[in-house]
Design a protein around this motif. Structure first.
Motif, short mmCIF file in Angstrom:
data_model
loop_
_atom_site.label_atom_id
_atom_site.label_comp_id
_atom_site.label_asym_id
_atom_site.label_seq_id
_atom_site.Cartn_x
_atom_site.Cartn_y
_atom_site.Cartn_z
N TYR A 136 -12.17 25.89 8.31
CA TYR A 136 -12.11 25.04 7.12
C TYR A 136 -11.78 25.88 5.88
O TYR A 136 -10.91 25.51 5.08
N LEU A 137 -12.47 26.98 5.69
CA LEU A 137 -12.28 27.78 4.49
C LEU A 137 -10.88 28.40 4.42
O LEU A 137 -10.32 28.53 3.32
N SER A 138 -10.33 28.76 5.56
CA SER A 138 -9.03 29.42 5.58
C SER A 138 -7.87 28.45 5.73
O SER A 138 -6.72 28.79 5.43
N GLY A 139 -8.15 27.22 6.22
CA GLY A 139 -7.09 26.28 6.51
C GLY A 139 -6.25 26.69 7.70
O GLY A 139 -5.10 26.26 7.84
N ARG A 140 -6.84 27.50 8.61
CA ARG A 140 -6.10 28.02 9.76
C ARG A 140 -6.84 27.69 11.06
O ARG A 140 -8.06 27.55 11.06
N PRO A 141 -6.11 27.62 12.17
CA PRO A 141 -6.79 27.43 13.46
C PRO A 141 -7.57 28.69 13.83
O PRO A 141 -7.11 29.81 13.57
N VAL A 142 -8.74 28.49 14.42
CA VAL A 142 -9.55 29.62 14.87
C VAL A 142 -10.05 29.27 16.27
O VAL A 142 -11.04 28.56 16.43
N THR A 143 -9.34 29.77 17.27
CA THR A 143 -9.73 29.50 18.66
C THR A 143 -9.92 30.77 19.47
O THR A 143 -10.37 30.70 20.61
N THR A 144 -9.60 31.92 18.89
CA THR A 144 -9.72 33.21 19.57
C THR A 144 -10.18 34.26 18.56
O THR A 144 -10.05 34.06 17.34
N PRO A 145 -10.70 35.40 19.02
CA PRO A 145 -11.04 36.47 18.08
C PRO A 145 -9.85 36.92 17.23
O PRO A 145 -10.01 37.19 16.03
N ALA A 146 -8.65 36.97 17.81
CA ALA A 146 -7.48 37.40 17.03
C ALA A 146 -7.18 36.41 15.90
O ALA A 146 -6.86 36.80 14.77
N GLU A 147 -7.29 35.11 16.19
CA GLU A 147 -7.09 34.12 15.14
C GLU A 147 -8.19 34.20 14.09
O GLU A 147 -7.93 33.96 12.90
#
Length: 260
Positions: A136-147
């Motif tokens: 939410y804060l970044s506006g980016r997908p986060v599904t893995t440690p790299a993301e």
């Protein structure tokens, strides 16, 4: 929420604590029945002003923000941070967003999440979001440690510790990110553990950072302490702080570096 756990953990780590509860509840709100009410933000501001007038903010090593039930409470937290930094510019500011989680998403009004993003995030030295909050804060997908690393760096904060990042079928990663390094500690998914483990992770991280440890050692020790807390609390209705001695955890996991 988790205030009693946070204060007790920091006190046992040897830090003076000044606690200002933003809400008083009978129990965690995910129980079937819950009663209580928020402390009015204007009351909090009065409390902060009194602490300031009494000279009690000059010795504050760190400010840890947590559950803030309205945008006005976020503004009150920003007021406290301003007062502390006027008295002690080097004080550490840690922001635990506490506005949403998987799988349900936001559990506070979106105005709160937006206020945390716009008002508190720019003030923070350290941010401790869970997977949902980081996305939410970044506006980016986060599904893995790299993301998680990419999303954390987009926040442009000195240190981010992102918890509950998916890592395989039965594991979650705690990912710590600075400008020059990113690494993670993987932990197993747990069932039957009381709510509040994210609170204790933030409290332990804050305590270790305030003690002068670097971000990566602090994160390792915080993960170890939270793991000890989880182990001691399985099957109980609330976290077993005294039994776990989470702040004394010596089984500190080695971090695995993330390239990039």
């Amino acid at each position: 929420m988790g205030l009693r756990v946070i204060v007790a953990a920091l006190e046992r780590m040897g830090h003076e604590t000044v606690s200002c509860p933003t809400i008083v509840l009978s129990n965690h709100p995910r129980y079937p029945q819950c009663a209580g009410r928020a402390v009015a933000p204007e009351v909090l501001v009065e409390m902060f002003a009194a602490l300031d007038a009494n000279g009690l903010l000059a010795d504050v090593d760190a400010v840890l923000t947590g559950y803030l039930p309205s945008a006005a409470h976020v503004a009150a937290a920003a007021d406290l941070i301003s007062r502390v930094r006027n008295r002690r510019p080097e004080a550490l500011v840690v922001c635990d967003p506490v506005f949403g989680d998987d799988p349900s998403g936001l559990f506070l009004p979106e105005s709160v999440a937006e206020a945390v993003r716009d008002r508190l995030l720019p003030l923070a030295d350290v941010v401790k979001p869970n997977r949902f909050e980081l996305s939410y804060l970044s506006g980016r997908p986060v599904t893995t440690p790299a993301e998680a690393v990419s999303a954390a760096r987009s926040l442009n904060r000195p240190v981010v510790l992102a918890s509950s990042i998916p890592h395989g079928d039965r594991a979650l990663a705690n990912v710590v990110v600075t400008a020059g390094r990113a690494a993670y500690a993987s932990v197993g998914r747990e069932e039957g553990v009381p709510r509040g483990t994210g609170d204790i992770l933030g409290a332990l991280l804050t305590g270790h950072l305030a003690a002068g440890r670097d971000a990566f050692e602090s994160a390792s020790r915080a993960v170890a302490g939270a793991g000890r807390m989880i182990a001691a609390s399985r099957g109980h209705s609330e976290l077993q702080l005294a039994d776990s001695a989470a702040w004394q955890a010596s089984d500190v996991p080695a971090l695995t570096d993330i390239a990039g």
